[in-house]
Design a protein around this motif. Structure first.
Motif, PDB file in Angstrom:
ATOM      1  N   VAL A   1       0.793  -1.187  -0.045  1.00 11.71           N
ATOM      2  CA  VAL A   1       0.387   0.297  -0.084  1.00 11.71           C
ATOM      3  C   VAL A   1       0.930   1.336  -0.067  1.00 11.71           C
ATOM      4  O   VAL A   1       0.751   2.009  -0.408  1.00 11.71           O
ATOM      5  CB  VAL A   1      -1.092  -0.039   1.447  1.00 11.71           C
ATOM      6  CG1 VAL A   1      -2.285   0.950   1.064  1.00 11.71           C
ATOM      7  CG2 VAL A   1      -1.785  -1.079   0.847  1.00 11.71           C
TER       8      VAL A   1
ATOM      9  N   ARG B   1      -0.079   3.551  -3.533  1.00 13.00           N
ATOM     10  CA  ARG B   1      -1.188   4.656  -3.050  1.00 13.00           C
ATOM     11  C   ARG B   1      -0.528   5.818  -3.931  1.00 13.00           C
ATOM     12  O   ARG B   1      -1.279   6.809  -4.190  1.00 13.00           O
ATOM     13  CB  ARG B   1      -0.778   4.568  -1.404  1.00 13.00           C
ATOM     14  CG  ARG B   1      -2.335   6.046  -1.594  1.00 13.00           C
ATOM     15  CD  ARG B   1      -2.954   5.568   0.238  1.00 13.00           C
ATOM     16  NE  ARG B   1      -4.010   4.498   0.416  1.00 13.00           N
ATOM     17  CZ  ARG B   1      -3.780   3.888   1.692  1.00 13.00           C
ATOM     18  NH1 ARG B   1      -3.100   4.510   2.712  1.00 13.00           N
ATOM     19  NH2 ARG B   1      -4.788   3.301   2.074  1.00 13.00           N
TER      20      ARG B   1
ATOM     21  N   SER C   1      -4.571  -0.470  -3.025  1.00 15.17           N
ATOM     22  CA  SER C   1      -4.951   0.539  -1.825  1.00 15.17           C
ATOM     23  C   SER C   1      -5.573   1.646  -1.547  1.00 15.17           C
ATOM     24  O   SER C   1      -5.644   1.973  -1.388  1.00 15.17           O
ATOM     25  CB  SER C   1      -2.905   1.652  -1.995  1.00 15.17           C
ATOM     26  OG  SER C   1      -3.026   2.162  -3.495  1.00 15.17           O
TER      27      SER C   1
ATOM     28  N   ILE D   1      -5.237  -6.595   2.178  1.00 15.33           N
ATOM     29  CA  ILE D   1      -5.042  -4.601   1.330  1.00 15.33           C
ATOM     30  C   ILE D   1      -7.244  -4.367   1.401  1.00 15.33           C
ATOM     31  O   ILE D   1      -6.497  -2.548   1.559  1.00 15.33           O
ATOM     32  CB  ILE D   1      -5.606  -5.271   0.559  1.00 15.33           C
ATOM     33  CG1 ILE D   1      -3.513  -6.265  -0.565  1.00 15.33           C
ATOM     34  CG2 ILE D   1      -4.798  -4.618  -0.795  1.00 15.33           C
ATOM     35  CD1 ILE D   1      -2.664  -4.562  -0.067  1.00 15.33           C
TER      36      ILE D   1
ATOM     37  N   TYR E   1      -9.480   3.833   3.480  1.00 15.33           N
ATOM     38  CA  TYR E   1      -8.251   5.497   2.668  1.00 15.33           C
ATOM     39  C   TYR E   1      -9.710   5.855   1.776  1.00 15.33           C
ATOM     40  O   TYR E   1      -9.670   7.118   1.688  1.00 15.33           O
ATOM     41  CB  TYR E   1      -7.386   4.491   1.565  1.00 15.33           C
ATOM     42  CG  TYR E   1      -6.604   5.513   1.118  1.00 15.33           C
ATOM     43  CD1 TYR E   1      -6.487   6.728   1.560  1.00 15.33           C
ATOM     44  CD2 TYR E   1      -6.496   5.319  -0.511  1.00 15.33           C
ATOM     45  CE1 TYR E   1      -5.812   8.038   0.669  1.00 15.33           C
ATOM     46  CE2 TYR E   1      -6.551   6.415  -1.006  1.00 15.33           C
ATOM     47  CZ  TYR E   1      -5.378   7.171  -0.817  1.00 15.33           C
ATOM     48  OH  TYR E   1      -4.853   8.610  -1.474  1.00 15.33           O
TER      49      TYR E   1
END
Length: 198
Positions: A19, A23, A51, A74, A81
């Motif tokens: 990630v 990201r 991500s 994940i 996020y």
């Protein structure tokens, strides 16, 4: 251990580092191109969202995004996020609900065997609206097998064209090769294909 289990084990064990390494990568050029082919405010399926980078970008553009990934770890990172649940499922097991205006499969279907890539693309093409866009990317080459703890099916223009012969509802809208955008990975090449549902 199956090819899927091998790959998911890798991502579950290395989720944090993966990630962190993906990201912040600038993927805006491909994201914007894909969005230009999908109707504004439409519904996008992010297959193998990783991500959550791309899901978040599409959400910020005003799209309704359904994010799916096979790795529990994940999914945990991505859900936090993007601020919404991420469906934890393999591509083979996931049962889509409703239709989509766009399908984004960035560096994800490449973890399947060639037969499973074909089956997945047929399956997901069936839930793509007519005229909808389907983006897929593969590491460029002709290799198939285990590499760096995961399973990969690489593709080039010829092998992808052969695969597509069995999926007549999809046609290539645009196709090109790019360099890896991650620092230190510039020598790696990627096959990017934008498909259109007939």
């Amino acid at each position: 251990m199956s090819t899927t289990d091998l790959t998911l084990k890798y991502y579950n064990e290395k989720a944090s580092a993966f990630v962190e390494g993906t990201r912040s990568v600038d993927f805006s050029a491909l994201q914007n191109e894909f969005a230009s082919y999908v109707k504004k405010g439409g519904r996008i399926l992010d297959l193998g969202c990783g991500s959550g980078r791309d899901s978040k970008a599409f959400m910020e553009m005003g799209y309704a995004v359904v994010a799916v990934d096979g790795s529990e770890e994940i999914c945990r990172f991505a859900s936090e996020y993007i601020g919404q649940p991420v469906i934890c499922s393999t591509f083979q097991d996931y049962a889509p609900e409703g239709m989509f205006d766009g399908i984004w499969a960035c560096a994800s279907l490449l973890h399947l065997s060639l037969d499973d890539v074909k089956a997945a693309m047929k399956k997901y093409a069936s839930v793509l609206e007519q005229g909808g866009s389907f983006y897929v990317s593969f590491k460029y080459g002709a290799f198939s097998g285990e590499r760096n703890g995961r399973f990969f099916t690489d593709m080039n223009e010829r092998s992808f064209a052969d695969l597509l012969k069995e999926i007549p509802q999809l046609e290539i809208h645009k196709e090109y090769v790019t360099e890896d955008v991650r620092p230190g990975r510039e020598t790696e090449k990627w096959l990017n294909v934008f498909l259109k549902k007939l």
